[in-house]
Design a protein around this motif. Structure first.
Motif, PDB file in Angstrom:
ATOM      1  N   SER A 164       0.612  -0.946  -0.389  1.00 55.19           N
ATOM      2  CA  SER A 164      -0.379  -0.120  -0.064  1.00 55.19           C
ATOM      3  C   SER A 164       0.534   1.636  -0.102  1.00 55.19           C
ATOM      4  CB  SER A 164      -1.383   0.074   1.930  1.00 55.19           C
ATOM      5  OG  SER A 164      -1.174   1.105   1.602  1.00 55.19           O
ATOM      6  N   MET A 165       1.687   1.630   1.245  1.00 54.47           N
ATOM      7  CA  MET A 165       2.588   1.863   1.092  1.00 54.47           C
ATOM      8  C   MET A 165       3.243   2.687  -0.432  1.00 54.47           C
ATOM      9  SD  MET A 165       4.606   2.698   4.749  1.00 54.47           S
ATOM     10  CE  MET A 165       4.681   0.509   4.908  1.00 54.47           C
ATOM     11  N   LEU A 166       3.792   1.579  -1.470  1.00 48.76           N
ATOM     12  CA  LEU A 166       4.157   1.597  -2.490  1.00 48.76           C
ATOM     13  C   LEU A 166       3.768   2.343  -3.450  1.00 48.76           C
ATOM     14  CD1 LEU A 166       6.559  -1.849  -2.486  1.00 48.76           C
ATOM     15  CD2 LEU A 166       7.730   0.732  -1.451  1.00 48.76           C
ATOM     16  N   GLN A 167       2.438   1.786  -3.120  1.00 48.88           N
ATOM     17  CA  GLN A 167       1.352   2.504  -4.232  1.00 48.88           C
ATOM     18  C   GLN A 167       1.265   3.606  -4.291  1.00 48.88           C
ATOM     19  OE1 GLN A 167       0.412   0.773  -7.060  1.00 48.88           O
ATOM     20  NE2 GLN A 167      -0.194   2.393  -7.929  1.00 48.88           N
ATOM     21  N   GLU A 168       1.058   3.678  -2.642  1.00 43.60           N
ATOM     22  CA  GLU A 168       0.877   5.312  -2.750  1.00 43.60           C
ATOM     23  C   GLU A 168       2.748   6.513  -3.520  1.00 43.60           C
ATOM     24  OE1 GLU A 168      -0.056   8.726   0.672  1.00 43.60           O
ATOM     25  OE2 GLU A 168      -0.315   6.423   1.725  1.00 43.60           O
ATOM     26  N   ALA A 169       2.990   6.303  -2.667  1.00 48.45           N
ATOM     27  CA  ALA A 169       4.791   6.190  -3.654  1.00 48.45           C
ATOM     28  C   ALA A 169       4.725   6.546  -5.173  1.00 48.45           C
ATOM     29  CB  ALA A 169       5.303   5.180  -2.951  1.00 48.45           C
ATOM     30  N   ASN A 170       4.313   5.309  -5.533  1.00 45.85           N
ATOM     31  CA  ASN A 170       4.106   5.808  -6.984  1.00 45.85           C
ATOM     32  C   ASN A 170       3.223   6.229  -7.672  1.00 45.85           C
ATOM     33  OD1 ASN A 170       4.468   4.683  -9.759  1.00 45.85           O
ATOM     34  ND2 ASN A 170       4.674   2.461  -8.982  1.00 45.85           N
ATOM     35  N   ASP A 171       1.858   6.402  -7.222  1.00 47.27           N
ATOM     36  CA  ASP A 171       1.223   7.255  -7.060  1.00 47.27           C
ATOM     37  C   ASP A 171       1.570   9.309  -6.999  1.00 47.27           C
ATOM     38  OD1 ASP A 171      -0.390   5.426  -7.472  1.00 47.27           O
ATOM     39  OD2 ASP A 171      -1.994   5.621  -5.799  1.00 47.27           O
ATOM     40  N   VAL A 172       2.478   8.992  -6.293  1.00 51.75           N
ATOM     41  CA  VAL A 172       3.026  10.926  -5.796  1.00 51.75           C
ATOM     42  C   VAL A 172       4.539  11.127  -6.826  1.00 51.75           C
ATOM     43  CG1 VAL A 172       4.700  12.208  -4.912  1.00 51.75           C
ATOM     44  CG2 VAL A 172       2.540  10.665  -3.095  1.00 51.75           C
ATOM     45  N   LEU A 173       4.165  10.072  -7.518  1.00 51.17           N
ATOM     46  CA  LEU A 173       5.615   9.892  -8.558  1.00 51.17           C
ATOM     47  C   LEU A 173       4.635  10.556 -10.314  1.00 51.17           C
ATOM     48  CD1 LEU A 173       8.267   7.715  -6.987  1.00 51.17           C
ATOM     49  CD2 LEU A 173       8.329   9.748  -7.269  1.00 51.17           C
ATOM     50  N   MET A 174       3.962   9.981  -9.908  1.00 47.79           N
ATOM     51  CA  MET A 174       3.525  10.007 -11.549  1.00 47.79           C
ATOM     52  C   MET A 174       3.280  12.120 -11.967  1.00 47.79           C
ATOM     53  SD  MET A 174       2.883   7.268 -12.514  1.00 47.79           S
ATOM     54  CE  MET A 174       4.142   6.306 -11.599  1.00 47.79           C
ATOM     55  N   ASP A 175       3.198  12.512 -11.344  1.00 48.58           N
ATOM     56  CA  ASP A 175       2.761  14.203 -11.787  1.00 48.58           C
ATOM     57  C   ASP A 175       4.457  14.454 -11.598  1.00 48.58           C
ATOM     58  OD1 ASP A 175       0.758  14.343 -11.454  1.00 48.58           O
ATOM     59  OD2 ASP A 175       0.304  14.711  -9.068  1.00 48.58           O
ATOM     60  N   CYS A 176       5.747  14.165 -11.595  1.00 48.66           N
ATOM     61  CA  CYS A 176       6.945  14.350 -11.141  1.00 48.66           C
ATOM     62  C   CYS A 176       7.337  14.468 -12.987  1.00 48.66           C
ATOM     63  CB  CYS A 176       7.744  13.499 -10.044  1.00 48.66           C
ATOM     64  SG  CYS A 176       7.181  13.603  -8.155  1.00 48.66           S
ATOM     65  N   ASN A 177       8.710  14.730 -13.528  1.00 49.23           N
ATOM     66  CA  ASN A 177       9.686  14.302 -14.671  1.00 49.23           C
ATOM     67  C   ASN A 177       9.872  12.705 -14.479  1.00 49.23           C
ATOM     68  OD1 ASN A 177      11.549  13.939 -16.468  1.00 49.23           O
ATOM     69  ND2 ASN A 177      10.757  16.372 -16.666  1.00 49.23           N
ATOM     70  N   PRO A 178       9.578  12.322 -15.725  1.00 49.31           N
ATOM     71  CA  PRO A 178       9.936  10.862 -16.216  1.00 49.31           C
ATOM     72  C   PRO A 178      11.657  10.757 -15.430  1.00 49.31           C
ATOM     73  CG  PRO A 178       8.791  10.960 -18.615  1.00 49.31           C
ATOM     74  CD  PRO A 178       8.516  12.775 -16.812  1.00 49.31           C
ATOM     75  N   SER A 179      12.316  11.547 -15.633  1.00 51.82           N
ATOM     76  CA  SER A 179      13.299  10.956 -15.735  1.00 51.82           C
ATOM     77  C   SER A 179      14.188  11.178 -15.116  1.00 51.82           C
ATOM     78  CB  SER A 179      14.251  12.220 -16.932  1.00 51.82           C
ATOM     79  OG  SER A 179      14.536  13.199 -16.773  1.00 51.82           O
ATOM     80  N   VAL A 180      13.082  12.259 -13.636  1.00 50.99           N
ATOM     81  CA  VAL A 180      13.920  11.982 -12.486  1.00 50.99           C
ATOM     82  C   VAL A 180      13.087  11.082 -11.468  1.00 50.99           C
ATOM     83  CG1 VAL A 180      12.976  14.349 -10.038  1.00 50.99           C
ATOM     84  CG2 VAL A 180      13.970  14.703 -12.541  1.00 50.99           C
ATOM     85  N   ARG A 181      11.598  10.888 -11.409  1.00 55.38           N
ATOM     86  CA  ARG A 181      11.187  10.225 -11.204  1.00 55.38           C
ATOM     87  C   ARG A 181      12.049   8.161 -10.946  1.00 55.38           C
ATOM     88  NH1 ARG A 181       6.144  10.171 -14.146  1.00 55.38           N
ATOM     89  NH2 ARG A 181       6.093   8.642 -15.466  1.00 55.38           N
ATOM     90  N   GLU A 182      12.901   8.316 -11.589  1.00 51.31           N
ATOM     91  CA  GLU A 182      12.849   6.810 -12.561  1.00 51.31           C
ATOM     92  C   GLU A 182      13.744   6.631 -11.594  1.00 51.31           C
ATOM     93  OE1 GLU A 182      15.319   4.867 -16.075  1.00 51.31           O
ATOM     94  OE2 GLU A 182      15.454   7.330 -15.871  1.00 51.31           O
ATOM     95  N   GLY A 183      14.832   6.833 -10.703  1.00 58.91           N
ATOM     96  CA  GLY A 183      15.574   6.465  -9.749  1.00 58.91           C
ATOM     97  C   GLY A 183      15.424   5.525  -8.693  1.00 58.91           C
ATOM     98  N   LEU A 184      13.683   6.880  -8.496  1.00 56.80           N
ATOM     99  CA  LEU A 184      13.404   6.152  -7.933  1.00 56.80           C
ATOM    100  C   LEU A 184      12.124   4.825  -7.797  1.00 56.80           C
ATOM    101  CD1 LEU A 184      12.379   5.847  -4.424  1.00 56.80           C
ATOM    102  CD2 LEU A 184      10.882   8.043  -4.363  1.00 56.80           C
ATOM    103  N   LEU A 185      11.338   5.115  -8.674  1.00 61.33           N
ATOM    104  CA  LEU A 185      10.745   3.744  -9.752  1.00 61.33           C
ATOM    105  C   LEU A 185      11.167   2.356  -9.043  1.00 61.33           C
ATOM    106  CD1 LEU A 185       8.678   5.772 -12.224  1.00 61.33           C
ATOM    107  CD2 LEU A 185       8.325   4.950  -9.212  1.00 61.33           C
ATOM    108  N   LEU A 186      12.823   2.769  -9.884  1.00 51.91           N
ATOM    109  CA  LEU A 186      13.326   1.275  -9.733  1.00 51.91           C
ATOM    110  C   LEU A 186      13.466   0.415  -8.720  1.00 51.91           C
ATOM    111  CD1 LEU A 186      16.185   2.165 -12.537  1.00 51.91           C
ATOM    112  CD2 LEU A 186      14.279   0.192 -13.170  1.00 51.91           C
TER     113      LEU A 186
END
Length: 294
Positions: A260-282
């Motif tokens: 649940s926490m990881l899904q919420e983090a994922n959702d938060v990152l969706m508004d961010c630039n793809p190249s910026v969020r890539e490291g944390l998404l991995l």
């Protein structure tokens, strides 16, 4: 934390290894004024390995925000120095004699020297940041100070409170211990780039990730922590249920909370630039796969 890769192909891994070497050299360089003994102890500590997860996350985020290489290295070194200072001091407080398969710094060099080594790393972290010459330096230093104090607050609570922990209280302490320095790895580049909104989004996502990671460690260590009497979210859930909840059921509850926490983090990152969020998404994807296998 176990090593988590920020890239998967072999060429990227070679590149990251080179960046890790540069960051390690910058860390040692920023401790030289503390003398030969401290410098040697810092080099010894770093030689034990480690993923440099926070440093690489900081570097990759900074580069994605078009921050120059040298400034990105300094930001990464700052974050990594603070993290390693906390490890050295933790080993002293917890009386852990081994770190990454080697004698802990306090065992090899003595407790008094080890305290000074940790202090030198904290001081050196500010030096690394100051080398950037950014017009936002005051804001960056204030953020470093705030996140460092949050980590200290979490550590003090962890040292002082070992029994009678509730699920909510344990989660708060775990988050305060683990989250600030991971958040800093993404916040500093965002602030250096002048994007406060992005810094806030990245902070929220990294805090969720850090808590989820701590919980995943708890699931893996539930039996060992139960035997040693160390606080663990799984065992706390069992105790709060007055042992009506079986350990396996408690583990599944914790795993669901992690997802649940990881899904919420994922959702938060969706508004961010793809190249910026890539490291944390991995890192999030890696942790999700790990949790599924627990």
């Amino acid at each position: 934390m176990q090593e988590l890769k920020l890239a998967t192909d072999s060429s990227s891994q070679r590149s990251l290894k080179a960046i890790k070497t540069i960051i390690d050299a910058r860390i040692v360089q920023n401790c030289t004024h503390a003398g030969e003994t401290v410098t040697a102890a810092v080099s010894y500590h770093l030689s034990g390995g480690g993923s440099r997860q926070r440093a690489l996350l900081a570097y990759s985020t900074a580069r994605a925000l078009q921050i120059p290489h040298e400034m990105s290295v300094n930001i990464a070194a700052c974050v990594e120095m603070l993290h390693n200072a906390s490890l050295i001091h933790d080993d002293i407080q917890d009386k852990d004699m081994r770190r990454r398969g080697k004698a802990a710094v306090w065992v090899k060099y003595g407790k008094d020297v080890a305290i000074c080594v940790g202090d030198a790393l904290i001081s050196g972290a500010i030096t690394a940041l100051a080398q950037n010459g950014s017009d936002r330096l005051a804001t960056l230093i204030q953020l470093v100070n705030q996140r460092t104090h949050e980590t200290i607050r979490g550590q003090v609570q962890d040292v002082n409170i070992k029994t009678g922990l509730t699920q909510a209280r344990y989660t708060q302490i775990a988050t305060e211990k683990a989250a600030p320095l991971i958040a800093l790895a993404m916040e500093l580049p965002a602030i250096a780039a002048g994007d406060k909104w992005l810094a806030q989004r990245l902070c929220k996502a990294t805090r969720l990730f850090a808590t989820a990671y701590q919980f995943s460690d708890d699931v893996k260590d539930a039996d060992d922590d139960k035997r040693s009497g160390e606080p663990n979210i799984v065992n706390i859930l069992v105790m709060e249920s007055h042992h009506q909840l079986a350990e396996r059921d408690a583990i599944e509850t914790v795993k669901a909370s992690i997802q649940s926490m990881l899904q919420e983090a994922n959702d938060v990152l969706m508004d961010c630039n793809p190249s910026v969020r890539e490291g944390l998404l991995l890192l999030i994807d890696k942790l999700q796969n790990t949790v599924e296998e627990l």
